[in-house]
Design an enzyme around this catalytic site. Structure first.
Site, mmCIF file in Angstrom:
data_model
loop_
_atom_site.group_PDB
_atom_site.id
_atom_site.type_symbol
_atom_site.label_atom_id
_atom_site.label_comp_id
_atom_site.label_asym_id
_atom_site.label_seq_id
_atom_site.Cartn_x
_atom_site.Cartn_y
_atom_site.Cartn_z
ATOM 1 N N CYS A 1 -13.812 0.752 -14.673
ATOM 2 C CA CYS A 1 -14.425 2.072 -14.468
ATOM 3 C C CYS A 1 -13.325 3.137 -14.447
ATOM 4 C CB CYS A 1 -15.222 2.083 -13.166
ATOM 5 S SG CYS A 1 -16.331 3.490 -12.977
ATOM 6 N N CYS B 1 -18.035 0.246 -19.797
ATOM 7 C CA CYS B 1 -19.314 0.017 -19.120
ATOM 8 C C CYS B 1 -19.944 -1.326 -19.503
ATOM 9 C CB CYS B 1 -20.277 1.157 -19.433
ATOM 10 S SG CYS B 1 -19.715 2.772 -18.814
ATOM 11 N N CYS C 1 -18.713 -4.047 -17.182
ATOM 12 C CA CYS C 1 -18.809 -3.782 -15.745
ATOM 13 C C CYS C 1 -19.795 -4.730 -15.067
ATOM 14 C CB CYS C 1 -19.233 -2.336 -15.502
ATOM 15 S SG CYS C 1 -19.337 -1.917 -13.746
ATOM 16 N N CYS D 1 -25.702 0.900 -11.582
ATOM 17 C CA CYS D 1 -25.043 2.168 -11.867
ATOM 18 C C CYS D 1 -26.024 3.230 -12.359
ATOM 19 C CB CYS D 1 -23.939 1.955 -12.903
ATOM 20 S SG CYS D 1 -22.979 3.442 -13.255
ATOM 21 N N GLU E 1 0.825 -1.208 0.000
ATOM 22 C CA GLU E 1 0.000 0.000 0.000
ATOM 23 C C GLU E 1 0.863 1.263 0.000
ATOM 24 O OE1 GLU E 1 -3.083 0.262 -0.549
ATOM 25 O OE2 GLU E 1 -3.600 -1.857 -0.429
ATOM 26 N N TYR F 1 -7.050 5.546 4.667
ATOM 27 C CA TYR F 1 -7.185 4.547 3.610
ATOM 28 C C TYR F 1 -6.264 3.353 3.850
ATOM 29 C CZ TYR F 1 -5.900 2.059 -0.559
ATOM 30 O OH TYR F 1 -5.596 1.051 -1.429
ATOM 31 N N ASP G 1 -10.283 5.367 -1.955
ATOM 32 C CA ASP G 1 -9.165 5.979 -2.661
ATOM 33 C C ASP G 1 -9.693 6.562 -3.960
ATOM 34 O OD1 ASP G 1 -9.598 3.789 -4.306
ATOM 35 O OD2 ASP G 1 -7.486 3.220 -4.427
#
Length: 446
Positions: free
Chosen positions: A249, A256, A259, A265, A93, A177, A195
């Site tokens: 995304c 799309c 997805c 959405c 991270e 985060y 994030d």
């Protein structure tokens, strides 16, 4: 989809000009201090338990099938020791901050081979850390990571904190985060993460168009992430949400059709609605489409007095409609001829391009705003920047200030051609849609 919205802006003076703002979706009030922001409309939230459960299932099924094979994920899934597992996630991270995944992989593998445990890193010198970090950039990240490792060894008996709250509180360089990521992936704590990728996914799914960098909106997104996270697989869910933002995304040209959450959405539904509207226009039909700005999480935010205008409305008619609106709003006569065209400001949210047609209006004397007509208040420029306003409103004010600067500079004309675009830094398309009004006035005479 095409919408126009007119905005009236009035001359400001640098030393203390005041402008009128109104709260989007707020209850009427006078000049009293602004109340706490109202909750957003339900369409901007995940309130249906059945939908939340379905969303979790769809996202996790996609992740199990499509996730990228990354070394830190392998370690997190196979390492049995909780402290070593948390350390492995933590290193990834920190490295992934400000750095692309493809670049991090080799650095991560070398780091974990040289310092596989917190204890090993704590015994290393700063020179060794910087040498391995060379080329990854932002060297303070490696330095803070080693400092925190030494603290865990010397002050926490070598044991990593077990919750997101303690990770953030006890480890230097670990923010909200990173703490959430470590706790959910390593310890299975049911806590969300937010994030850049998650912000984009959540804003599109709930069609949130407000400034996603504002503290109020970010806090709402954290609430949303915490509500959505799968209780049985929190680490996988959080990684799946981030993976979706990184691979599907994406900021530009999102995939799309691929997805797994497209049925959840709101932005996708909005696009389909716009396509249907455009198709109807080809055959001379017009269907009502709600204001694009209403698709934003704008409840509780301030905006300049604004009015949606019909597509194709001529400038003369625009002025008349706007003047009538402002007359009703201020309770005093407003002549259409007194409105001065500033320009058009383009604002982009996800798939949607908005155009704000900005006008200015000078007012003489004092104007008292009637709280029964509109929840509004006068503000100075300083108060404007300190208020909860959307990015679009900031662009509108910037357009007004730009023209004011041009008018005050010798040798520059004050007229602007109708239709000239005053675009923001992230504006790329000259589409015509919404317009607003900055309604500003000069300070009282001493």
């Amino acid at each position: 989809m095409s919408h126009l919205r007119a905005t009236a802006a009035r001359g400001l003076r640098r030393s203390g000009g005041r402008g009128a703002l109104r709260r989007k979706g707020a209850s009427p009030r006078g000049a009293a201090p602004a109340p706490a922001p109202a909750p957003p409309p339900s369409r901007h939230l995940f309130s249906d338990p059945a939908e939340i459960e379905a969303l979790r299932g769809h996202l996790l099924a996609w992740y199990d099938k499509c996730k990228r094979d990354l070394p830190w994920r392998t370690l997190a899934a196979t390492e049995l020791d909780a402290d070593r597992r948390a350390y492995a996630v933590w290193v990834s991270e920190i490295m992934l901050q400000q750095t692309q995944v493809a670049t991090v992989i080799d650095y991560y593998n070398r780091w974990m081979q040289k310092w596989p445990t917190l204890q090993a890193l704590a015994q290393a010198s700063l020179e060794e850390v910087n040498e391995l970090w060379a080329g990854l950039g932002y060297y303070s990240r490696g330095k803070r990571l080693q400092e925190a490792a030494r603290k865990v060894v010397s002050e926490l008996a070598g044991q990593m904190p077990r919750t997101a709250e303690d990770l953030q509180k006890l480890l230097p360089g670990v923010g909200r985060y990173t703490a959430g990521a470590i706790a959910s992936i390593s310890y299975g704590q049911a806590t969300g993460v937010v994030d850049g990728n998650v912000i984009r996914v959540l804003c599109r799914m709930r069609c949130i168009g407000a400034d996603s960098s504002s503290p109020a909106v970010v806090e709402r997104l954290w609430d949303m992430a915490n509500a959505l996270v799968d209780r049985s697989r929190p680490g996988d869910f959080n990684q799946a949400l981030m993976e979706l933002g990184a691979t599907v995304c994406v900021p530009k040209a999102p995939l799309c059709g691929e997805c797994p959450l497209k049925q959840h959405c709101q932005a996708q539904r909005r696009v389909e609605k716009e396509l249907a509207f455009a198709s109807q226009k080809l055959f001379g039909k017009r269907a009502p489409v709600s204001d694009v700005e209403d698709c934003g999480l704008l409840a509780g935010l301030w905006e300049f007095p604004s009015l949606p205008l019909a597509q194709g409305l001529q400038e003369e008619k625009q002025r008349e409609v706007l003047a009538d609106h402002l007359q009703a709003w201020t309770g005093r006569p407003v002549a259409a001829g007194g409105l001065r065209f500033i320009g058009e400001v383009v604002h982009i949210f996800s798939h949607i391009h908005q155009t704000y047609v900005v006008y200015s209006l000078s007012l003489d004397g004092d104007v008292t705003l009637d709280p029964a007509l509109s929840p509004s208040r006068w503000v100075t420029e300083e108060e404007f920047h300190a208020s909860a306003v959307s990015t679009a409103m900031k662009k509108v004010l910037k357009a007004h200030e730009k023209q004011r600067g041009e008018e005050s500079s010798p040798g520059k004309g004050s007229k602007r051609k109708r239709g000239a675009k005053l675009q923001g830094a992230n504006s790329t398309c000259p589409g015509t849609q919404l317009s607003l009004r900055a309604f500003l006035r000069a300070p009282k005479s001493p």
